[in-house]
Motif scaffolding. Structure first.
Motif, PDB file in Angstrom:
ATOM      1  N   LYS A  89       0.824  -1.214   0.000  1.00 59.12           N
ATOM      2  CA  LYS A  89       0.000   0.000   0.000  1.00 59.12           C
ATOM      3  C   LYS A  89       0.858   1.263   0.000  1.00 59.12           C
ATOM      4  N   LYS A 124      -9.859   1.463  -5.191  1.00 56.46           N
ATOM      5  CA  LYS A 124      -8.946   0.397  -4.767  1.00 56.46           C
ATOM      6  C   LYS A 124      -8.963  -0.738  -5.784  1.00 56.46           C
ATOM      7  N   GLN A 133      -2.739  -4.830  -1.804  1.00 57.87           N
ATOM      8  CA  GLN A 133      -3.178  -3.445  -1.951  1.00 57.87           C
ATOM      9  C   GLN A 133      -4.696  -3.299  -1.815  1.00 57.87           C
TER      10      GLN A 133
END
Length: 134
Positions: A89, A124, A133
């Motif tokens: 991330k 996302k 992620q």
């Protein structure tokens, strides 16, 4: 009989009341020297205890700093050469994509603006390249 310090002073004080003025002057000199010697010993022991106290305080302060530094090193995230690992991330390209996507999604264009939380879920999915992620 030879006496030193305060013992001689006490002995001479008794003789002073019975003796001459010269003896009394000598006695005062001896007594003053004995008092100064006792005071200097007392001051010397006080300064030694103060220096020991300072030394102990400094040692404790250094130990506290060492513990804080070790604790800070253990809690810091592990990074190689200051760069985050790819596929996480913290990856810069993922952060930039997510930021731009959320901005584009929340700005009202033709219809009403979407909520940020709603846009975040959609972005996302769009920007993630690894399962980590998501």
């Amino acid at each position: 009989m030879v006496q030193t310090g305060l013992a001689q002073c006490a002995f001479a004080a008794g003789a002073c009341t019975r003796g001459s003025r010269a003896r009394a002057a000598r006695t005062r000199t001896v007594c003053a020297a004995a008092r100064e010697d006792g005071e200097s010993r007392q001051l010397q022991s006080q300064s030694q205890s103060q220096s020991q106290s300072r030394r102990i305080v400094l040692q404790l302060a250094l130990a506290a700093v060492a513990v804080a530094v070790v604790g800070a090193e253990e809690s810091a995230p592990v990074r190689v050469a200051g760069r985050p690992k790819k596929g996480t991330k913290e990856e810069k390209s993922y952060e930039l994509c997510l930021s731009q996507c959320i901005y584009d999604c929340t700005v009202p264009r033709a219809g009403p603006a979407k909520e940020r939380s709603e846009c975040r879920r959609e972005c996302k999915d769009e920007c993630a390249t690894t399962p980590e992620q998501l």
